[in-house]
Enzyme design. Structure first.
Site, PDB file in Angstrom:
ATOM      1  N   ASP A  34      53.909  74.702   1.681  1.00 14.56           N
ATOM      2  CA  ASP A  34      55.156  73.952   1.845  1.00 14.56           C
ATOM      3  C   ASP A  34      56.003  74.484   2.988  1.00 14.56           C
ATOM      4  OD1 ASP A  34      54.456  72.558  -0.306  1.00 14.56           O
ATOM      5  OD2 ASP A  34      56.224  73.056  -1.529  1.00 14.56           O
ATOM      6  N   TYR A  37      54.819  73.451   6.283  1.00 19.86           N
ATOM      7  CA  TYR A  37      55.139  72.035   6.450  1.00 19.86           C
ATOM      8  C   TYR A  37      56.613  71.869   6.819  1.00 19.86           C
ATOM      9  CZ  TYR A  37      55.893  67.130   5.482  1.00 19.86           C
ATOM     10  OH  TYR A  37      56.244  65.820   5.609  1.00 19.86           O
ATOM     11  N   ASP A  38      57.454  72.573   6.039  1.00 20.47           N
ATOM     12  CA  ASP A  38      58.893  72.424   6.254  1.00 20.47           C
ATOM     13  C   ASP A  38      59.300  72.890   7.652  1.00 20.47           C
ATOM     14  OD1 ASP A  38      59.166  71.418   3.715  1.00 20.47           O
ATOM     15  OD2 ASP A  38      59.662  73.355   2.825  1.00 20.47           O
ATOM     16  N   LEU A  84      65.336  66.507  -0.230  1.00 24.78           N
ATOM     17  CA  LEU A  84      66.411  67.415   0.158  1.00 24.78           C
ATOM     18  C   LEU A  84      66.096  68.039   1.502  1.00 24.78           C
ATOM     19  CD1 LEU A  84      66.717  69.242  -3.269  1.00 24.78           C
ATOM     20  CD2 LEU A  84      68.344  67.625  -2.306  1.00 24.78           C
ATOM     21  N   LYS A 119      64.175  75.464  -8.053  1.00 27.11           N
ATOM     22  CA  LYS A 119      63.415  74.336  -7.505  1.00 27.11           C
ATOM     23  C   LYS A 119      61.996  74.434  -8.039  1.00 27.11           C
ATOM     24  CE  LYS A 119      62.516  71.719  -3.344  1.00 27.11           C
ATOM     25  NZ  LYS A 119      61.090  71.499  -3.520  1.00 27.11           N
ATOM     26  N   ARG A 140      57.679  59.463  -7.476  1.00 29.09           N
ATOM     27  CA  ARG A 140      58.614  59.165  -6.406  1.00 29.09           C
ATOM     28  C   ARG A 140      58.002  58.252  -5.353  1.00 29.09           C
ATOM     29  NH1 ARG A 140      61.364  63.537  -2.458  1.00 29.09           N
ATOM     30  NH2 ARG A 140      59.209  63.811  -1.812  1.00 29.09           N
ATOM     31  N   LYS A 318      64.304  77.540   0.428  1.00 25.58           N
ATOM     32  CA  LYS A 318      62.889  77.858   0.183  1.00 25.58           C
ATOM     33  C   LYS A 318      62.687  79.368   0.219  1.00 25.58           C
ATOM     34  CE  LYS A 318      61.073  73.693  -0.110  1.00 25.58           C
ATOM     35  NZ  LYS A 318      59.965  73.169   0.657  1.00 25.58           N
ATOM     36  N   CYS A 430      27.213  77.854  13.270  1.00 22.94           N
ATOM     37  CA  CYS A 430      25.768  77.936  13.240  1.00 22.94           C
ATOM     38  C   CYS A 430      25.265  76.633  13.861  1.00 22.94           C
ATOM     39  CB  CYS A 430      25.281  78.048  11.799  1.00 22.94           C
ATOM     40  SG  CYS A 430      23.515  77.759  11.677  1.00 22.94           S
ATOM     41  N   CYS A 436      19.703  74.352   8.603  1.00 25.28           N
ATOM     42  CA  CYS A 436      20.340  75.519   7.970  1.00 25.28           C
ATOM     43  C   CYS A 436      20.584  75.156   6.503  1.00 25.28           C
ATOM     44  CB  CYS A 436      21.658  75.824   8.666  1.00 25.28           C
ATOM     45  SG  CYS A 436      22.652  77.040   7.798  1.00 25.28           S
TER      46      CYS A 436
HETATM   47  S1  IVH Z   1      67.709  67.307  -7.003  1.00 24.46           S
HETATM   48  C1  IVH Z   1      69.006  63.798  -4.283  1.00 24.46           C
HETATM   49  N1  IVH Z   1      67.018  69.472  -8.332  1.00 24.46           N
HETATM   50  O1  IVH Z   1      62.545  68.792  -5.004  1.00 24.46           O
HETATM   51  C2  IVH Z   1      68.502  65.079  -4.784  1.00 24.46           C
HETATM   52  N2  IVH Z   1      65.354  68.365  -7.038  1.00 24.46           N
HETATM   53  O2  IVH Z   1      62.985  67.878  -1.934  1.00 24.46           O
HETATM   54  C3  IVH Z   1      67.514  64.913  -5.830  1.00 24.46           C
HETATM   55  N3  IVH Z   1      63.136  69.360  -7.188  1.00 24.46           N
HETATM   56  O3  IVH Z   1      61.175  65.829  -5.068  1.00 24.46           O
HETATM   57  C4  IVH Z   1      66.745  66.117  -6.157  1.00 24.46           C
HETATM   58  N4  IVH Z   1      63.666  70.998  -8.552  1.00 24.46           N
HETATM   59  O4  IVH Z   1      61.784  66.465  -7.395  1.00 24.46           O
HETATM   60  C5  IVH Z   1      66.608  68.487  -7.485  1.00 24.46           C
HETATM   61  N5  IVH Z   1      66.533  71.353  -9.572  1.00 24.46           N
HETATM   62  C6  IVH Z   1      66.132  70.391  -8.752  1.00 24.46           C
HETATM   63  C7  IVH Z   1      64.793  70.286  -8.310  1.00 24.46           C
HETATM   64  C8  IVH Z   1      64.448  69.247  -7.447  1.00 24.46           C
HETATM   65  C9  IVH Z   1      62.688  70.423  -7.867  1.00 24.46           C
HETATM   66  C10 IVH Z   1      62.304  68.506  -6.332  1.00 24.46           C
HETATM   67  C11 IVH Z   1      62.620  67.052  -6.468  1.00 24.46           C
HETATM   68  C12 IVH Z   1      62.394  66.480  -5.116  1.00 24.46           C
HETATM   69  C13 IVH Z   1      62.339  67.666  -4.226  1.00 24.46           C
HETATM   70  C14 IVH Z   1      63.434  67.567  -3.192  1.00 24.46           C
END
Ligand code: IVH
Length: 680
Positions: A34, A37-38, A84, A119, A140, A318, A430, A436
């Site tokens: 992640d 990626y971020d 987010l 998170k 989602r 993160k 190779c 092989c």
């Molecule tokens: S709030 C508009 N709270 O993280 C904001 N998201 O990049 C809505 N996630 O796919 C998200 N833990 O599913 C929120 N405590 C938390 C979270 C959370 C994990 C996930 C969420 C979303 C991603 C956001």
């Protein structure tokens, strides 16, 4: 950065991010973690901010998450599910706080109150409760439309079917995370090992895989759980004015809420709370990859609003991936399907974030040299949610100097052919692509798989056996085996051998697109193979195609075109193709397209196609959808049959969807239909 350089960078970043997005959201098979990626995403955002005129239409900054895949029925969100933006250090959190205050202007309170939450690293989902009853659930997806997963959500024991308490909302769209706790994850992997099934690499992929199963009995045997973290629509109830109070109220209705959620005052306290949470990270019973910080006051949230992808009032912090030290016991060298040699570190088993690690990737020879790896030395290992752990550092202590350095082999560990290192690529290969044993095994496994020749009964173990026993020393030998040969294999009775021979026989007439996919041309997967078959209509025409001809196929660029050309230019591969044909593999040609006018219409996915509409479409009325399809030259009928080309499935699609899936008919959702209509 010059405009030219920016454009070039965007042309690299956008397709690469889109590819990773698809791997993560659609295939549940992330290749990078992640954080990488971020960081890439961040670079994209910054470059786009500096050169807004260069923003590409397919930029992932214009979308949220991955597009839904077919198979499950689409599920539309009344209020879009956003994602987010990220912070990677304390200063970025301070910037976030600054931005909030600045935007709120003089009305901003002296000190802002924030909710700090874990998170969770799982799968985002929305649950719909009507009059207290669970009536819907979706992933989602792209934020607007996900996939209906109600059948699987019903099997999650911690999600109540009915809310409890008084004053329940008439309609509530709850959002949260579906995830595995680590104990459940390990238990499931133990059961899978016992059954001889492949284990899951990590809890996130396992959760995503479980939830997106079509068969709920499979999801039911995976112990998933759920925490709610926000909500969409909430009708018929007065919601409190602060986020954490809202969650408390939702909790009082029987929905699980994470007890770690905290209310803190001011950004410095947020930073401390995040550090505290980080300390607890390794002892939590589930995986978290960060913390989410949200303004607690809903009015302030509303004042701040959203940007395209994400709310201005929240940010995800993160954590860096967890690292531990352990001993490098050995390094093994694996040979992949294309001959690439991948070094693998064998480690003294060590627990990282609740998962025991005994193996890690080492990318290539350069990587081994740069890390100065020695057998028996101590190394640092990093583990992220989505990928196999990697060795990031050798600990250079006294012992290190006296230990033997890891030598990259000069010959293939499987067939002893001298390895070659491509000039500009870091990969060592190779070159013995045809015989092989490691490459042959992988090539055959691919060849017999369902998306290729679909030779039923030819499992991985059997492939290993025929190669080990040298019954098959080149791919085409598969078609030369006689009943007596099959009968010599372990645990192979006469009946099974006959069945196998029959499957092999059946595969000789496999349609062209699958037979092309089966060849294992690098960069040519199922969908590219289909495009090639559609365009060239026969194997001979494909073999004769120049790079320019190949580039004319929609979706095929220089790289893929070159790979296809190289494959057929290679004498060894061509000899195999010829021998496959001699042994009766048909590569059946497709009928010629009727005339030029029709050929042009290959670009119109609707013209001449028979459609069936089923389920409730999220935005279009069915009669309107029908009118538009007719206007575009398609036809619409009421029932699914062999003749149907495309099924458009809305929410709660039932037997028609099942039937279409059985018949292998293309199933699309409303956004895809709209995209088709708009492309005309
Ligand atoms: S709030 C508009 N709270 O993280 C904001 N998201 O990049 C809505 N996630 O796919 C998200 N833990 O599913 C929120 N405590 C938390 C979270 C959370 C994990 C996930 C969420 C979303 C991603 C956001």
């Amino acid at each position: 950065m010059s405009e030219e350089a920016a454009k070039q960078r965007l042309d690299e970043l956008v397709p690469e991010l889109n590819r990773h997005n698809k791997l993560y959201h659609v295939k549940d098979a992330a290749e990078i973690d992640d954080r990488s990626y971020d960081l890439m995403f961040r670079e994209l955002e910054l470059t786009e901010a500096a050169f807004p005129t260069l923003i590409r239409n397919d930029s992932p900054t214009l979308r949220v998450g991955g597009a839904p895949v077919s198979g499950l029925v689409p599920f539309a969100h009344d209020v879009p599910m956003l994602s987010l933006s990220n912070a990677f250090n304390a200063d970025e959190l301070r910037d976030f706080d600054q931005r909030c205050r600045k935007k709120l202007g003089k009305d901003a309170p002296e000190v802002l109150s924030y909710a700090v939450e874990a998170k969770l690293d799982g799968l985002a989902a929305e649950l719909i409760f009507e009059d207290g009853h669970l009536v819907g659930a979706g992933t989602r997806g792209d934020g607007r439309v996900g996939e209906n997963i109600l059948h699987n959500v019903r099997t999650i024991r911690t999600i109540p079917r009915h809310l409890i308490g008084l004053n329940l909302p008439t309609r509530l769209a709850l959002r949260g995370e579906i995830f595995f706790d680590l104990a459940g994850f390990h238990e499931m992997n133990r059961r899978r090992t016992a059954r001889g099934d492949k284990t899951f690499e990590n809890p996130r992929n396992a959760a995503a895989g479980a939830v997106r199963q079509l068969d709920p009995s499979l999801a039911a045997e995976r112990p998933l759980t759920f925490f709610a973290h926000s909500h969409g629509q909430a009708d018929g109830v007065e919601m409190p004015e602060h986020h954490l109070e809202q969650l408390a109220l939702i909790g009082s209705w029987g929905i699980p809420i994470n007890p770690l959620n905290r209310l803190v005052e001011g950004i410095e306290s947020v930073i401390n709370a995040i550090a505290d949470l980080g300390e607890q990270r390794n002892s939590l019973p589930y995986e978290i990859d960060g913390a989410v910080v949200k303004l607690n006051d809903i009015q302030l949230q509303t004042d701040l609003g959203f940007v395209t992808r994400s709310p201005r009032w929240a940010i995800a912090y993160k954590y860096p991936p967890p690292r531990v030290q352990t001993v490098l016991e050995d390094v093994g060298f694996q040979v992949g399907r294309t001959g690439a040699i991948t070094p693998v570190a064998w480690l003294k088993p060590v627990r990282v974030g609740g998962v025991t690690v005994s193996r890690a990737t080492l990318h290539n020879a350069d990587n081994i040299r740069e890390l100065d790896l020695r057998i028996g030395s101590t190394v640092s290992v990093e583990r992220t949610g989505d990928v196999i752990p990697k060795v990031v550092e050798s600990i250079i202590d006294e012992a290190h100097a006296n230990l033997p350095a890891v030598q990259f082999p000069l010959n293939c560990p499987e067939c002893a052919t001298p390895l070659v290192r491509e000039d500009d690529a870091a990969a060592t290969r190779c070159p013995n692509t045809l015989t092989c044993p490691a490459q042959l095994t992988a090539t055959i496994r691919h060849f017999v798989s369902r998306g290729a020749m679909d030779i039923e009964g030819m499992g991985a173990k059997l492939v290993d056996q025929v190669v080990e026993r040298r019954l098959v020393t080149r791919l085409s030998d598969l078609y030369a085996l006689q009943l007596a040969d099959w009968c010599t294999l372990e645990r192979m009775g006469r009946k099974s051998a006959e069945n196998l021979l029959e499957s092999v026989e059946k595969s000789r007439s496999r349609p062209l697109e699958y037979a092309i996919a089966a060849l294992g041309i690098s960069e040519v997967g199922e969908s590219t193979a289909r495009d090639l078959a559609q365009q060239f209509r026969s194997l001979d025409a494909l073999i004769a195609a120049t790079v320019e001809d190949l580039c004319e196929v929609r979706g095929i660029g220089d790289i893929v075109a070159a790979k296809v050309r190289q494959f057929f230019d290679d004498e060894g591969h061509m000899a195999e193709v010829i021998r496959l044909r001699e042994l009766g593999v048909l590569f059946p040609s497709l009928p010629d397209l009727p005339d030029a006018a029709e050929a042009v219409d290959a670009d119109n996915p609707i013209n001449g196609k028979r459609f069936v509409l089923t389920g409730t479409l999220p935005t279009l009325k069915r009669s309107d959808a029908k009118k538009q399809i007719l206007a575009a030259g398609g036809s619409v009928s009421g029932s699914v049959s062999q003749k149907t080309d495309v099924l458009v499935a809305g929410e709660a699609a039932g037997s028609k969807l099942t039937k279409a899936q059985e018949l292998g008919i293309l199933v699309i959702d409303e956004p895809t239909l709209i995209a088709w209509l708009e492309s005309l």
